[in-house]
Design a protein around this motif. Structure first.
Motif, PDB file in Angstrom:
ATOM      1  N   THR A 157      28.112 -21.055  95.321  1.00  0.00           N
ATOM      2  CA  THR A 157      28.182 -20.657  93.919  1.00  0.00           C
ATOM      3  C   THR A 157      28.765 -19.266  93.703  1.00  0.00           C
ATOM      4  N   SER A 158      28.241 -18.286  94.444  1.00  0.00           N
ATOM      5  CA  SER A 158      28.583 -16.915  94.077  1.00  0.00           C
ATOM      6  C   SER A 158      30.069 -16.629  94.260  1.00  0.00           C
ATOM      7  N   VAL A 159      30.696 -17.172  95.268  1.00  0.00           N
ATOM      8  CA  VAL A 159      32.118 -16.829  95.448  1.00  0.00           C
ATOM      9  C   VAL A 159      32.986 -17.545  94.419  1.00  0.00           C
ATOM     10  N   VAL A 160      32.701 -18.808  94.138  1.00  0.00           N
ATOM     11  CA  VAL A 160      33.579 -19.518  93.190  1.00  0.00           C
ATOM     12  C   VAL A 160      33.379 -19.062  91.748  1.00  0.00           C
ATOM     13  N   THR A 161      32.257 -18.406  91.467  1.00  0.00           N
ATOM     14  CA  THR A 161      32.029 -17.886  90.116  1.00  0.00           C
ATOM     15  C   THR A 161      32.234 -16.378  90.052  1.00  0.00           C
ATOM     16  N   GLY A 162      32.847 -15.801  91.068  1.00  0.00           N
ATOM     17  CA  GLY A 162      33.165 -14.376  91.023  1.00  0.00           C
ATOM     18  C   GLY A 162      31.947 -13.479  91.138  1.00  0.00           C
ATOM     19  N   SER A 163      30.838 -14.033  91.637  1.00  0.00           N
ATOM     20  CA  SER A 163      29.610 -13.246  91.857  1.00  0.00           C
ATOM     21  C   SER A 163      29.249 -12.377  90.642  1.00  0.00           C
ATOM     22  N   GLY A 191      34.722 -26.054  88.282  1.00  0.00           N
ATOM     23  CA  GLY A 191      35.540 -27.163  87.816  1.00  0.00           C
ATOM     24  C   GLY A 191      36.378 -27.689  88.973  1.00  0.00           C
ATOM     25  N   GLU A 192      36.678 -28.983  88.975  1.00  0.00           N
ATOM     26  CA  GLU A 192      37.248 -29.600  90.170  1.00  0.00           C
ATOM     27  C   GLU A 192      38.621 -29.035  90.550  1.00  0.00           C
ATOM     28  N   ALA A 193      39.390 -28.572  89.585  1.00  0.00           N
ATOM     29  CA  ALA A 193      40.687 -27.981  89.933  1.00  0.00           C
ATOM     30  C   ALA A 193      40.521 -26.501  90.282  1.00  0.00           C
ATOM     31  N   SER A 194      39.672 -25.815  89.546  1.00  0.00           N
ATOM     32  CA  SER A 194      39.411 -24.410  89.877  1.00  0.00           C
ATOM     33  C   SER A 194      38.803 -24.282  91.266  1.00  0.00           C
ATOM     34  N   ALA A 195      38.070 -25.291  91.688  1.00  0.00           N
ATOM     35  CA  ALA A 195      37.467 -25.250  93.025  1.00  0.00           C
ATOM     36  C   ALA A 195      38.531 -25.094  94.102  1.00  0.00           C
ATOM     37  N   ILE A 196      39.643 -25.786  93.927  1.00  0.00           N
ATOM     38  CA  ILE A 196      40.722 -25.716  94.917  1.00  0.00           C
ATOM     39  C   ILE A 196      41.356 -24.326  94.901  1.00  0.00           C
ATOM     40  N   ALA A 197      41.559 -23.821  93.688  1.00  0.00           N
ATOM     41  CA  ALA A 197      42.121 -22.477  93.556  1.00  0.00           C
ATOM     42  C   ALA A 197      41.159 -21.433  94.123  1.00  0.00           C
ATOM     43  N   ALA A 198      39.869 -21.670  93.941  1.00  0.00           N
ATOM     44  CA  ALA A 198      38.879 -20.708  94.442  1.00  0.00           C
ATOM     45  C   ALA A 198      38.876 -20.684  95.969  1.00  0.00           C
ATOM     46  N   ALA A 199      38.996 -21.862  96.578  1.00  0.00           N
ATOM     47  CA  ALA A 199      39.059 -21.923  98.041  1.00  0.00           C
ATOM     48  C   ALA A 199      40.259 -21.125  98.550  1.00  0.00           C
ATOM     49  N   ARG A 200      41.354 -21.273  97.833  1.00  0.00           N
ATOM     50  CA  ARG A 200      42.590 -20.572  98.193  1.00  0.00           C
ATOM     51  C   ARG A 200      42.421 -19.056  98.048  1.00  0.00           C
ATOM     52  N   ALA A 201      41.833 -18.627  96.931  1.00  0.00           N
ATOM     53  CA  ALA A 201      41.654 -17.193  96.686  1.00  0.00           C
ATOM     54  C   ALA A 201      40.697 -16.581  97.710  1.00  0.00           C
ATOM     55  N   ALA A 202      39.629 -17.304  98.032  1.00  0.00           N
ATOM     56  CA  ALA A 202      38.665 -16.784  99.006  1.00  0.00           C
ATOM     57  C   ALA A 202      39.311 -16.630 100.378  1.00  0.00           C
ATOM     58  N   TYR A 203      40.162 -17.591 100.718  1.00  0.00           N
ATOM     59  CA  TYR A 203      40.846 -17.530 102.015  1.00  0.00           C
ATOM     60  C   TYR A 203      41.780 -16.319 102.070  1.00  0.00           C
TER      61      TYR A 203
END
Lengths: 445, 445
Positions: A306-312, A163-175
């Motif tokens: 895909t795998s990182v933003v969906t928690g693999s 989702g477009e907002a979760s994508a930003i949060a996912a980038a942050r969490a991965a970093y």
């Protein structure tokens, strides 16, 4: 666009109906302790990574019921007039302690402890869980990928698969969990994360020839750019890339095929052509297992989508928010817990410590008390590290956890505490948590 | 909070670097057709459900580069000054046709077709994919649950297990695909979806006794409320509930245990107590399989959390956004496609029809043309239904797809087209798509 700037309706209806009933029966003012924790590490993870704390603290500032929110609740008759009045003045004035963002967690770890009146604490359940469940699931998957990648940099490029907002949060969490960059520009703007990216297949297809596309890209981005070489024939793509950019070409990207084989072929060809310093980045459907399988391949960096933003495979951390203690009418604290089959909880307030043996974690030590004395590091575990910090005190947020600075601090903290993990925690296969969670009674420490 | 009201940086950096290079080499103005489609239905789904279209159209309105966005791009040197100027005036002025929201889709279905200059169309990739991949994954899972539930109502209550913004989108997608309500108040406010919810276990634990909790809830919410009966002993919980509320009690909720067994016991006990009209709702870790397994149990409604908001094992629809045709320097259209191993695409513009035999779908008929004539319903398939509608014409959005009205229209459309599915499409096991995708050349129809 209609700017919905309040976070107050990121709330499940039952929280407000409970509030409504509590204001009526006089229990709304009872002081309570709610705890946010995971019963288990889903997906056979050996450790979890806390993420989202800084985002939650920022959203908590905007957890106010304004005119629009109140009108909706009134029009829909979600709550009565007295409750509308209460919500109009709502501002969380309690305390939140918790694990630092980037910290590791295990089953039962008290990741957040929210203390306040029932009324002010009950309404935070959905927002707190949404943020921490999503961000921690991504950070946990990202940390596994970071372990698998070793010293090779990882870029997050999965925005399109979230989702477009979760994508930003996912980038942050991965970093926070060890990635070094993201493709998402909003994540760059909002959280200060380095961004990356050069060209898609559309770039090549837009041009009459692959050579024309590469030439235009090099002219704009310089020879240090990364050229995507697999739109047509990959060998020809590599040859064209080096012909256009010269042997000083920064990198080539491979986005398809059997990567260990293709990467080896491309490396050999680049070397033959004299482009011995040209890097290879691979980006095709990678997850932690595929990354690990490429450890011996001549790959210089990875792009993961895909795998990182969906928690693999584990898109939510499955954390819950439970009432664990409350005051009675006389002001005495009582630990409370439900007895439901397969979902029992453990009452009482928790203090959490990571016990260490020569710097390596040995257990998650959780000291349980019904009373509310300050719990110091247990005497019998002199090297234990206290895991909780004050995040909100009397409604005032510690701003050092917010914004880009909070992200950098979390990333540093994660890198530091990951060093404490025992070697067995770093294997990728499904297993039990790497260290046991040990509960002790406060009187026994 | 800082209100980030532009959607323009929900964009992967490579889209802007391509734009930068295209403005320099003169290809930015080439007219292009990008297509958004799924190569397959992930998770062995037999059909997909399109969702997110209305949200995307609204976000497209806000896809403008304002002062803050431009400053970030300038400061980070993402693009050069000429590109900054272009972005300052950016407004999508092309055409978008696509499947209606709520429509079914299959591999290769041209869910969106975006036509415009390369410059204006390339930058929409990430936003379009984020919205449609997320929302369609949720809607597809939700439709399977709706099939499994039959006439029994389904409520979405998974906000806590999804990022806080995706949670709202998930509630919306589930509603389109057949759910009847959500727990999420923001989804209620923004999209007009009915909301539901009464009390959590915390409500019971807050009180000195379960009876006191039930009594306070009934006093505020009326005897028609639903009481959560499994905090302690479920039999005692049911007895207390009926004692407090009387036999007119609206419902009881069961959130734990072996549901087929527990539901039967609770039904029997309620009947014994005379509460023969009291409904049973179950909410514990349900997915489409658990719902199907409860078909013969005395359950009146379901609440579904984690599994629906995470796409029940398939958190993204895996759609891609590909350049399929473009003009050359002489204005002639050319179908383009990449040849990458395992990721080949099919060039040319597509017109899509669902062929029907006595009202039952028989194929997804996709007519491919390099030229750009209007394609009418193929003569050889007189009952075929055209699947694409104009969504944006010359940059102007059809407002009927937006807001709560768009959601209701999508929900009705979905209910209608789901009736066309062959019976084999309704089985839950992993399989191939329920109907084949058939490509024909425009000259052959």
């Amino acid at each position: 666009m209609t700017a919905w700037t309040s976070s107050a309706l990121h709330t499940d209806r039952y929280e407000l109906t409970m509030l409504d009933a509590a204001l009526r029966d006089g229990t709304a003012g009872r002081r309570c302790v709610f705890e946010l924790f995971g019963r288990r590490l889903p997906g056979g993870r050996r450790f979890g990574v806390v993420a989202g704390t800084g985002r939650l603290l920022m959203l908590l500032r905007d957890f106010r019921f304004g005119h629009d929110e109140l009108r909706y609740l009134r029009d829909e008759r979600v709550v009565d007039a007295e409750t509308i009045d209460f919500l109009e003045g709502y501002r969380f004035s309690g305390d939140i302690t918790g694990y630092r963002e980037g910290e590791l967690y295990f089953p039962g770890s008290p990741i957040l402890t929210v203390e306040g009146t029932f009324a002010e604490a009950v309404v935070l359940e959905t927002l707190a869980l949404s943020v921490l469940n999503h961000d921690s699931a991504v950070a946990t998957a990202a940390a596994r990928m970071s372990v698998a990648a070793g010293e090779r940099p990882l870029a997050e490029m999965g925005s399109r698969r979230a989702g477009e907002a979760s994508a930003i949060a996912a980038a942050r969490a991965a970093y926070i969990a060890g990635f070094s960059a993201t493709s998402n520009l909003e994540a760059g703007r909002r959280w200060g994360i380095p961004t990356m990216g050069t060209a898609a297949h559309a770039w090549t297809l837009l041009h009459d020839t692959e050579e024309a596309a590469f030439r235009a890209q090099v002219e704009t981005l310089g020879v240090d750019t990364t050229l995507l070489v697999d739109t047509y024939d990959i060998r020809e793509g590599v040859e064209t890339a080096v012909r256009v950019a010269g042997t000083g070409l920064g990198g080539v990207r491979i986005d398809s095929g059997d990567l260990p084989i293709v990467a080896a072929e491309v490396r050999e060809l680049l070397d033959e052509l004299g482009a011995i310093d040209t890097k290879i980045t691979v980006t095709s459907d990678l997850d932690e297992y595929a990354i690990a399988a490429l450890a011996a391949s001549p790959v210089d960096s990875y792009g993961v989508g895909t795998s990182v933003v969906t928690g693999s495979g584990t898109p939510t951390a499955g954390m819950v928010y439970k009432l664990v203690a409350r005051q009675d009418d006389d002001g005495a604290w009582i630990g409370v817990e439900k007895a439901s089959a397969d979902k029992a909880s453990r009452g009482g307030r928790k203090a959490a410590f990571r016990t260490l043996d020569e710097g390596t974690a040995t257990s998650e030590l959780i000291v349980v008390s019904d009373g509310f004395e300050q719990i110091d590091t247990p005497d019998r575990h002199p090297g234990a590290r206290a895991l909780q910090v004050p995040l909100v005190v009397n409604g005032e947020t510690d701003a050092s956890y917010e914004g880009p600075e909070g992200v950098e601090a979390a990333r540093r903290h994660h890198a530091r505490v990951r060093e404490e993990l025992p070697v067995r925690a770093l294997a990728l296969s499904r297993s039990d948590p790497a260290i046991p969670t040990v509960y002790v009674d406060a009187d026994a420490v």
